[in-house]
Design an enzyme around this catalytic site. Structure first.
Site, PDB file in Angstrom:
ATOM      1  N   TYR A  21       9.634  10.604  12.917  1.00 16.57           N
ATOM      2  CA  TYR A  21       8.714   9.670  12.256  1.00 16.57           C
ATOM      3  C   TYR A  21       8.300  10.149  10.860  1.00 16.57           C
ATOM      4  CZ  TYR A  21       4.647   7.150  10.829  1.00 16.57           C
ATOM      5  OH  TYR A  21       3.773   6.419  10.073  1.00 16.57           O
ATOM      6  N   HIS A  25      -4.705  12.371  -1.567  1.00 19.52           N
ATOM      7  CA  HIS A  25      -4.195  11.222  -0.816  1.00 19.52           C
ATOM      8  C   HIS A  25      -4.685   9.953  -1.503  1.00 19.52           C
ATOM      9  CE1 HIS A  25      -3.928   9.171   3.424  1.00 19.52           C
ATOM     10  NE2 HIS A  25      -2.826   9.006   2.743  1.00 19.52           N
ATOM     11  N   ARG A  78       7.219   0.188   9.785  1.00 27.16           N
ATOM     12  CA  ARG A  78       7.215   0.589   8.370  1.00 27.16           C
ATOM     13  C   ARG A  78       8.395   0.027   7.602  1.00 27.16           C
ATOM     14  NH1 ARG A  78       2.801   4.041   6.516  1.00 27.16           N
ATOM     15  NH2 ARG A  78       1.630   4.384   8.416  1.00 27.16           N
ATOM     16  N   ASP A  98       0.275   6.231  -2.484  1.00 27.62           N
ATOM     17  CA  ASP A  98      -0.157   7.091  -1.378  1.00 27.62           C
ATOM     18  C   ASP A  98      -0.638   8.471  -1.811  1.00 27.62           C
ATOM     19  OD1 ASP A  98      -0.575   7.440   1.420  1.00 27.62           O
ATOM     20  OD2 ASP A  98       1.259   8.624   1.553  1.00 27.62           O
ATOM     21  N   LYS A 140       3.756  13.996   3.505  1.00 29.99           N
ATOM     22  CA  LYS A 140       2.462  14.592   3.858  1.00 29.99           C
ATOM     23  C   LYS A 140       2.545  16.114   3.950  1.00 29.99           C
ATOM     24  CE  LYS A 140       0.756  10.429   4.588  1.00 29.99           C
ATOM     25  NZ  LYS A 140      -0.060   9.743   3.607  1.00 29.99           N
ATOM     26  N   SER A 198      -6.032   5.811   6.167  1.00 26.97           N
ATOM     27  CA  SER A 198      -4.915   4.952   6.567  1.00 26.97           C
ATOM     28  C   SER A 198      -5.372   3.535   6.882  1.00 26.97           C
ATOM     29  CB  SER A 198      -4.259   5.517   7.831  1.00 26.97           C
ATOM     30  OG  SER A 198      -3.126   6.239   7.494  1.00 26.97           O
ATOM     31  N   ARG A 242       2.252   9.584  13.181  1.00 27.60           N
ATOM     32  CA  ARG A 242       1.987  11.014  13.032  1.00 27.60           C
ATOM     33  C   ARG A 242       1.306  11.535  14.291  1.00 27.60           C
ATOM     34  NH1 ARG A 242      -1.872  11.536   9.830  1.00 27.60           N
ATOM     35  NH2 ARG A 242      -1.887   9.469   8.910  1.00 27.60           N
ATOM     36  N   CYS A 299      -6.600   1.064   5.188  1.00 31.37           N
ATOM     37  CA  CYS A 299      -7.763   0.447   4.555  1.00 31.37           C
ATOM     38  C   CYS A 299      -7.319  -0.356   3.342  1.00 31.37           C
ATOM     39  CB  CYS A 299      -8.772   1.517   4.129  1.00 31.37           C
ATOM     40  SG  CYS A 299      -9.713   2.187   5.498  1.00 31.37           S
TER      41      CYS A 299
END
Ligand code: SAT
Ligand code: MN
Length: 581
Positions: free
Chosen positions: A197, A226, A366, A275, A206, A248, A69, A250
């Protein structure tokens, strides 16, 4: 096609602007999928992976400058700058029209324009929403097919309604200097150009399900968060649902698909989402959460049969791998999957050997994979009502700060805990890795309006929920002086969730501390693991001096929200200050 004239008019307008050679309306059929894949293979944009090991799977390599991103060119385009707040980049709608719209002019010449009708949420979900993405990228189209309920189902759901999100996407010339992602929360519209992306280009994710949805949710009295959603089943067969927000990388996907350790017989975990959670206040006074997505867009590096077997098993079929390494007989590999191959083709298509200094897979490589294939998928993951929440967790990477787990004293205290989340940055954002940044509710790059108003919305929702879930902070990442993690993490995190559930049931022993309820060390089930009492005491200790500093730092951060920072949270800050002495 559809008889919805608002849709057809908008599609016409976009076509006039972008001048594609062809227009394809996506129906979501198998034949369409085959056609799209064939095109990708003919143009050598897809590599077919080993039919036995990875049936229906393909490798895709992105442009090397287009791998994550790009928050610097992500804009909220509301009318008034003040409403975007200090955490967002603002660009006026007029300036966007001048600076960004021209990038779409003629952008689809020589290309096919795909019109993707999609639903975020289950097809019959009470809180599901329809959107459209217009894109000139077949790769994006194939990803959207996995990540959303796409095609005729969405047209059927929408009917003649004008309640849909308009997403216009073109990869443009893929030059970073010609890249922009614009959000118009007041007219439910998204423009994205110059990137293919995931978070920039799969507009359902998102852009729609968070940035636009947060604004809709505020107007309409629900929440777009989120968060992963997880069902935890105890040995008595009772299932409790937990939502959790982590910045992100974690371990959000890992926790969403967690497997309880063998030494916790009878415990099971069920994946609802990994997510995003859309949460509404139910008629019964509880909070109900649903996963608006139909797939997982997970980070590959670090994912293995050891760290996340469910993700590995999900991604074995019908998946798209982006920017991973290609090895041997059309197999894939990434760092952390297992032993390194002697040779590979790296994510940029270059020869790689195990002695190469560079990584074989991009750190933000990904997999895009259908959620329905997940071995731990909850049987309620597509329930029209969603699932009722017992607890909400907030977490981040805080090696020397937050205890393993703590429970808020009340809703507003929990909101403050969420607002106080900070974490080390990772490769998913294009900034420098390893820097501590504030990331309230893990929403920093995803809140479509002023973050102070967002906190106030959380406070407001609390007043509407008769049976509030309990709110917690967790931190799997406490480290010793040697930098090594003190808590084993992964499956053993279920031990922490067990205490969380016990607290929700009015059991579970806790001590009152200045910063919240902490478990008595004995209250965490450590049967079968090697965590000493001293270590447990350490990760469940509160260092008053550090927390006083933290409070000063947090007050400074919250002052950036000016008078939009809700007074209810200032009250909670003052209460912590008083308790710390
Ligand atoms: O980078 S994305 O926003 O596409 C995915 C994620 O970070 O959750
Ligand atoms: Mn995310």
């Amino acid at each position: 096609m559809t008889a919805n004239s608002e849709v057809t008019k908008w599609v016409d307008d976009v076509a006039k602007l972008t001048t594609p050679d062809r227009i394809h309306w996506c129906d979501g059929s198998a034949a369409e999928h085959e056609m799209l894949v064939k095109g990708m293979l003919d143009r050598k944009e897809f590599t077919t992976l080993n039919r036995d090991k990875w049936p229906g799977c393909y490798l895709y390599r992105s442009d090397p400058t287009d791998v994550a991103r790009t928050e610097k060119v992500t804009y909220i385009n509301c009318a008034n700058e003040a409403d975007a707040g200090p955490t967002n980049n603002w660009l006026s709608p007029a300036a966007a029209e001048q600076q960004v719209l021209p990038l779409f002019k003629g952008a689809m010449q020589g290309r096919t324009m795909y019109v993707i009708p999609y639903i975020m949420g289950p097809v019959n979900g009470v809180n599901s929403r329809v959107g459209f993405e217009i894109t000139d990228s077949p790769y994006v189209t194939l990803n959207m097919r996995i990540m959303t309920r796409m095609g005729q189902v969405a047209l059927d759901r929408l009917g003649n309604s004008s309640d849909f999100v308009k997403g216009m996407h073109s990869i443009g010339d893929l030059k970073p200097e010609h890249r922009a992602i614009c959000h118009f929360p007041e007219r439910n519209e998204i423009w994205s150009v110059g990137s293919g992306y995931g978070g920039n280009a799969l507009l359902g994710k998102k852009c729609h399900a968070l940035r636009i949805a947060t604004s809709q949710a505020r107007r309409e009295g629900w929440m777009a968060e989120h968060m992963l959603i997880l069902g935890l089943e105890n040995p008595q067969g009772e299932v409790f649902y937990i939502a959790a927000a982590f910045p992100s990388q974690c371990g959000k996907t890992n926790l969403a698909m967690v497997i309880p350790p063998d030494s916790m017989p009878g415990w099971k975990a069920w994946t609802v989402g990994d997510d995003i959670a859309w949460i509404r206040v139910g008629d019964d006074g509880r909070l109900w959460a649903m996963n608006p997505e139909a797939g997982f867009f997970g980070v590959a590096p670090g994912t293995s049969m050891k760290t996340n077997a469910n993700a590995m098993l999900t991604a074995q079929r019908n998946s798209i791998f982006t920017n991973v390494a290609l090895v041997g007989d059309d197999d894939v590999w990434w760092e952390g999957m297992g032993p390194a191959p002697a040779t590979a083709v790296d994510w940029q298509g270059r020869p790689w050997t195990s002695s190469s200094a560079e990584k074989a897979a991009h750190p933000n490589a990904r997999f895009t994979t259908p959620a329905a294939q997940c071995p731990s998928i909850s049987k309620h993951w597509e329930d029209p009502q969603g699932v009722p929440l017992s607890a909400i967790l907030f977490g981040g990477r805080r090696p020397h700060m937050t205890p393993l787990v703590m429970e808020a004293y009340n809703w507003n205290h929990g909101v403050l805990m969420g607002a106080s989340v900070a974490s080390e940055t990772t490769a998913a954002a294009t900034e420098q890795a390893g820097v501590l940044r504030h990331d309230p509710m893990a929403m920093l790059p995803f809140c479509g309006y002023h973050m102070g108003d967002y906190f106030a919305h959380w406070v407001n929702i609390g007043t509407k929920v008769k049976h509030q879930p309990k709110l917690f902070t967790v931190n799997w990442f406490r480290a010793g002086d040697d930098g090594k993690f003190l808590w084993p993490g992964y499956g053993d995190n279920v031990r922490v969730l067990k205490w969380v559930l016990e607290r929700c049931q009015g059991r579970g022993e806790a001590v009152e501390t200045p910063i919240g309820f902490l478990p008595k060390p004995k209250a965490i089930d450590t049967t079968g693991i090697n965590v000493s009492d001293a270590t447990l005491n350490d990760i469940l200790s509160v260092d008053n001096a550090r927390w006083k500093n933290e409070l000063v730092e947090n007050r400074k951060y919250f002052s950036t929200f000016g008078n939009r920072f809700p007074s209810e949270l200032t009250t909670e800050l003052d209460a912590i200050g008083k308790r710390l002495g």
